[in-house]
Design an enzyme around this catalytic site. Structure first.
Site, PDB file in Angstrom:
ATOM      1  N   LYS A   7      30.835 -20.302 -58.502  1.00 10.58           N
ATOM      2  CA  LYS A   7      31.160 -20.907 -59.800  1.00 10.58           C
ATOM      3  C   LYS A   7      31.189 -22.440 -59.758  1.00 10.58           C
ATOM      4  CE  LYS A   7      36.159 -20.653 -59.220  1.00 10.58           C
ATOM      5  NZ  LYS A   7      37.373 -19.963 -59.606  1.00 10.58           N
ATOM      6  N   ARG A  10      40.552 -30.097 -53.562  1.00  8.13           N
ATOM      7  CA  ARG A  10      39.093 -30.204 -53.517  1.00  8.13           C
ATOM      8  C   ARG A  10      38.612 -31.594 -53.925  1.00  8.13           C
ATOM      9  NH1 ARG A  10      38.417 -24.507 -56.552  1.00  8.13           N
ATOM     10  NH2 ARG A  10      40.279 -25.392 -57.542  1.00  8.13           N
ATOM     11  N   GLN A  51      44.545 -17.991 -36.118  1.00  5.45           N
ATOM     12  CA  GLN A  51      44.004 -18.199 -37.472  1.00  5.45           C
ATOM     13  C   GLN A  51      43.186 -19.487 -37.522  1.00  5.45           C
ATOM     14  OE1 GLN A  51      45.638 -19.055 -41.919  1.00  5.45           O
ATOM     15  NE2 GLN A  51      46.745 -17.440 -40.865  1.00  5.45           N
ATOM     16  N   TYR A  55      53.094 -24.404 -48.055  1.00  4.70           N
ATOM     17  CA  TYR A  55      52.493 -24.087 -49.356  1.00  4.70           C
ATOM     18  C   TYR A  55      53.577 -24.216 -50.435  1.00  4.70           C
ATOM     19  CZ  TYR A  55      48.814 -22.042 -46.401  1.00  4.70           C
ATOM     20  OH  TYR A  55      47.841 -21.835 -45.445  1.00  4.70           O
ATOM     21  N   ARG A 111      37.060 -22.468 -49.782  1.00  6.61           N
ATOM     22  CA  ARG A 111      37.837 -23.154 -50.827  1.00  6.61           C
ATOM     23  C   ARG A 111      37.143 -23.103 -52.189  1.00  6.61           C
ATOM     24  NH1 ARG A 111      37.860 -25.072 -46.153  1.00  6.61           N
ATOM     25  NH2 ARG A 111      36.512 -26.890 -46.378  1.00  6.61           N
TER      26      ARG A 111
HETATM   27  P1  NAP Z   1      39.320 -19.532 -50.348  1.00 10.12           P
HETATM   28  O1  NAP Z   1      39.690 -18.132 -50.165  1.00 10.12           O
HETATM   29  O2  NAP Z   1      38.281 -20.103 -49.458  1.00 10.12           O
HETATM   30  O3  NAP Z   1      38.946 -19.824 -51.878  1.00 10.12           O
HETATM   31  C1  NAP Z   1      39.936 -19.518 -52.830  1.00 10.12           C
HETATM   32  C2  NAP Z   1      39.588 -20.012 -54.204  1.00 10.12           C
HETATM   33  O4  NAP Z   1      38.410 -19.382 -54.682  1.00 10.12           O
HETATM   34  C3  NAP Z   1      40.649 -19.621 -55.204  1.00 10.12           C
HETATM   35  O5  NAP Z   1      41.729 -20.504 -55.223  1.00 10.12           O
HETATM   36  C4  NAP Z   1      39.884 -19.593 -56.497  1.00 10.12           C
HETATM   37  O6  NAP Z   1      39.769 -20.889 -57.044  1.00 10.12           O
HETATM   38  C5  NAP Z   1      38.537 -19.110 -56.054  1.00 10.12           C
HETATM   39  N1  NAP Z   1      38.410 -17.650 -56.246  1.00 10.12           N
HETATM   40  C6  NAP Z   1      39.026 -16.654 -55.574  1.00 10.12           C
HETATM   41  N2  NAP Z   1      38.649 -15.460 -56.041  1.00 10.12           N
HETATM   42  C7  NAP Z   1      37.783 -15.694 -57.043  1.00 10.12           C
HETATM   43  C8  NAP Z   1      37.045 -14.863 -57.920  1.00 10.12           C
HETATM   44  N3  NAP Z   1      37.133 -13.528 -57.874  1.00 10.12           N
HETATM   45  N4  NAP Z   1      36.242 -15.446 -58.825  1.00 10.12           N
HETATM   46  C9  NAP Z   1      36.143 -16.785 -58.899  1.00 10.12           C
HETATM   47  N5  NAP Z   1      36.806 -17.624 -58.105  1.00 10.12           N
HETATM   48  C10 NAP Z   1      37.634 -17.090 -57.181  1.00 10.12           C
HETATM   49  O7  NAP Z   1      40.597 -20.453 -50.287  1.00 10.12           O
HETATM   50  P2  NAP Z   1      41.727 -20.936 -49.378  1.00 10.12           P
HETATM   51  O8  NAP Z   1      42.945 -20.805 -50.178  1.00 10.12           O
HETATM   52  O9  NAP Z   1      41.323 -22.251 -48.800  1.00 10.12           O
HETATM   53  O10 NAP Z   1      41.791 -19.969 -48.121  1.00 10.12           O
HETATM   54  C11 NAP Z   1      42.365 -18.697 -48.185  1.00 10.12           C
HETATM   55  C12 NAP Z   1      43.687 -18.678 -47.446  1.00 10.12           C
HETATM   56  O11 NAP Z   1      43.525 -19.047 -46.067  1.00 10.12           O
HETATM   57  C13 NAP Z   1      44.741 -19.665 -47.952  1.00 10.12           C
HETATM   58  O12 NAP Z   1      45.298 -19.300 -49.189  1.00 10.12           O
HETATM   59  C14 NAP Z   1      45.706 -19.629 -46.803  1.00 10.12           C
HETATM   60  O13 NAP Z   1      46.480 -18.447 -46.842  1.00 10.12           O
HETATM   61  C15 NAP Z   1      44.738 -19.619 -45.613  1.00 10.12           C
HETATM   62  N6  NAP Z   1      44.494 -20.995 -45.115  1.00 10.12           N
HETATM   63  C16 NAP Z   1      45.054 -21.331 -43.925  1.00 10.12           C
HETATM   64  C17 NAP Z   1      44.861 -22.595 -43.396  1.00 10.12           C
HETATM   65  C18 NAP Z   1      45.459 -22.915 -42.066  1.00 10.12           C
HETATM   66  O14 NAP Z   1      45.507 -24.087 -41.672  1.00 10.12           O
HETATM   67  N7  NAP Z   1      45.934 -21.937 -41.341  1.00 10.12           N
HETATM   68  C19 NAP Z   1      44.102 -23.545 -44.093  1.00 10.12           C
HETATM   69  C20 NAP Z   1      43.534 -23.177 -45.315  1.00 10.12           C
HETATM   70  C21 NAP Z   1      43.724 -21.892 -45.804  1.00 10.12           C
HETATM   71  P3  NAP Z   1      40.437 -21.270 -58.463  1.00 10.12           P
HETATM   72  O15 NAP Z   1      41.784 -20.640 -58.451  1.00 10.12           O
HETATM   73  O16 NAP Z   1      40.406 -22.729 -58.516  1.00 10.12           O
HETATM   74  O17 NAP Z   1      39.580 -20.649 -59.530  1.00 10.12           O
END
Ligand code: NAP
Length: 327
Positions: free
Chosen positions: A212, A225, A173, A55, A206
């Site tokens: 939204k 995305r 995970q 990251y 994501r």
């Molecule tokens: P997610 O939690 O599925 O979605 C996050 C996105 O949703 C944010 O970046 C934001 O987008 C939006 N969001 C969050 N809270 C919000 C709110 N209150 N109101 C409106 N929009 C909101 O995203 P993710 O980052 O893919 O997954 C979460 C975590 O899982 C990652 O950060 C990482 O730590 C982990 N992960 C791990 C792997 C792996 O291979 N192990 C892969 C993917 C993810 P905007 O900022 O664009 O508004």
């Protein structure tokens, strides 16, 4: 907040995901806001922060380090980080070679400026290295006390079994959210049987499950995305229609919104320990309180499944994120 235990340590069932905070794959992020987000977790009872070297090639880990330094008490944070992925040319590649993983652990410790990491996870299995070899290297670091729990990510049940043959495995995970459930077929049952904690990644798919995203939404090239097949027309319209229907359901039955429903759904799945929620601004964590104090019933679960099945005719998973092979 609800809490679980990972290798005897109390961990919040919501974990802050810091992928976007890395600054490379989700467009620009301001470091000050990122640090404030990492510090805002305590206002909501969160202690778990999930990060990774990849990251931002260390940037997200450095942001977490700054948040810990400003906060002043390292022990308040449950730091889950990952290694075994790096940039090779213009793509991300898996690298699980034992010396590489041990070096990465030392590098993460140095970036965090701590003497132990709560949970260290192999980010993705490396097809060029038997997973037992990577596990062995991780076990050696665990035995030094520099790592307090061992985890894997994106590993099959078979790969977890091979890991467990040579090293303890405390957490796994996989991706799990309302739209991505493949891990529930064999990964989650394996974890249940072997008492491995499950940290579900992309809890909000994501950002799709925030409500939204619109059917005609586009993203800049530096936002992951723009390459995610879920976010491309005409498929995106199906997902957005499902989100709208889920939002109506949440409002009618619980006076909640789809974001709350999506998180509650995840936490109510048997054997999901922690939901990883990506946020890069403190106010994005404001809805946390709305997720607790209620539960979905079996009837709700069936209604949700029906909405998803009937609306998303052309589902696709997160396979596009799979790393490439090292040269
Ligand atoms: P997610 O939690 O599925 O979605 C996050 C996105 O949703 C944010 O970046 C934001 O987008 C939006 N969001 C969050 N809270 C919000 C709110 N209150 N109101 C409106 N929009 C909101 O995203 P993710 O980052 O893919 O997954 C979460 C975590 O899982 C990652 O950060 C990482 O730590 C982990 N992960 C791990 C792997 C792996 O291979 N192990 C892969 C993917 C993810 P905007 O900022 O664009 O508004």
């Amino acid at each position: 907040m609800e809490y679980t235990q990972i290798n005897g340590v109390r961990v919040s069932r919501i974990g802050l995901g810091t992928w976007a905070i890395g600054g490379l794959e989700w467009g620009a992020v301001a470091d000050r806001e990122s640090i404030d987000t990492c510090r805002a977790i305590f206002e909501h009872g969160i202690n778990c922060v999930d990060t990774a070297f990849i990251y931002g090639d260390g940037h997200a880990e450095r942001i977490v380090a700054k948040a810990m330094a400003e906060h002043g008490r390292r022990e308040d944070f449950y730091i889950a980080t990952k290694g075994g992925l790096r940039r090779g040319g213009d793509r991300v590649v898996a690298d699980g070679r034992p010396t590489q993983i041990q070096q990465e652990i030392e590098d993460s410790l140095r970036r965090f400026q701590v003497d132990y990491i709560d949970l260290y996870q192999l980010h993705w299995p490396d097809p060029l290295v038997p997973i037992a070899q990577t596990a062995n290297a991780m076990r050696e670091m665990y035995e030094t006390g520099k790592i307090r729990a061992l985890g894997v990510s994106n590993c099959s049940a078979q790969q977890m079994a091979e890991f467990q043959a040579v090293a303890p495995l405390h957490a796994s995970q996989p991706p799990i959210n309302l739209f991505e459930r493949e891990a529930q077929e064999s990964i989650v049952p394996y974890c249940r049987k072997h008492e491995v904690a499950v940290l579900a990644w992309s809890a909000l798919c994501r950002s799709l499950l925030t409500g939204k995203i619109r059917a005609d939404q586009t993203f800049p090239e530096n936002d992951i995305r723009s390459a995610d097949p879920k976010f491309q027309p005409p498929r995106l319209a199906q997902y957005v229609a499902a989100v709208d229907a889920l939002d109506r359901y949440a409002q009618e039955h619980y006076g909640k919104r789809v974001l709350h429903l999506a998180l509650r759904w995840l936490l109510d799945q048997p054997d999901v320990s922690v939901a990883l929620w990506g946020a890069r601004r403190p106010e994005q964590l404001a809805p946390v309180e709305e997720i607790f104090g209620w539960k979905l019933t079996a009837v709700d679960m069936q209604a949700i499944d029906r909405i998803v099945c009937e609306t998303v005719k052309d589902p696709v998973g997160p396979e596009y994120l799979k790393p490439g092979l090292r040269q």
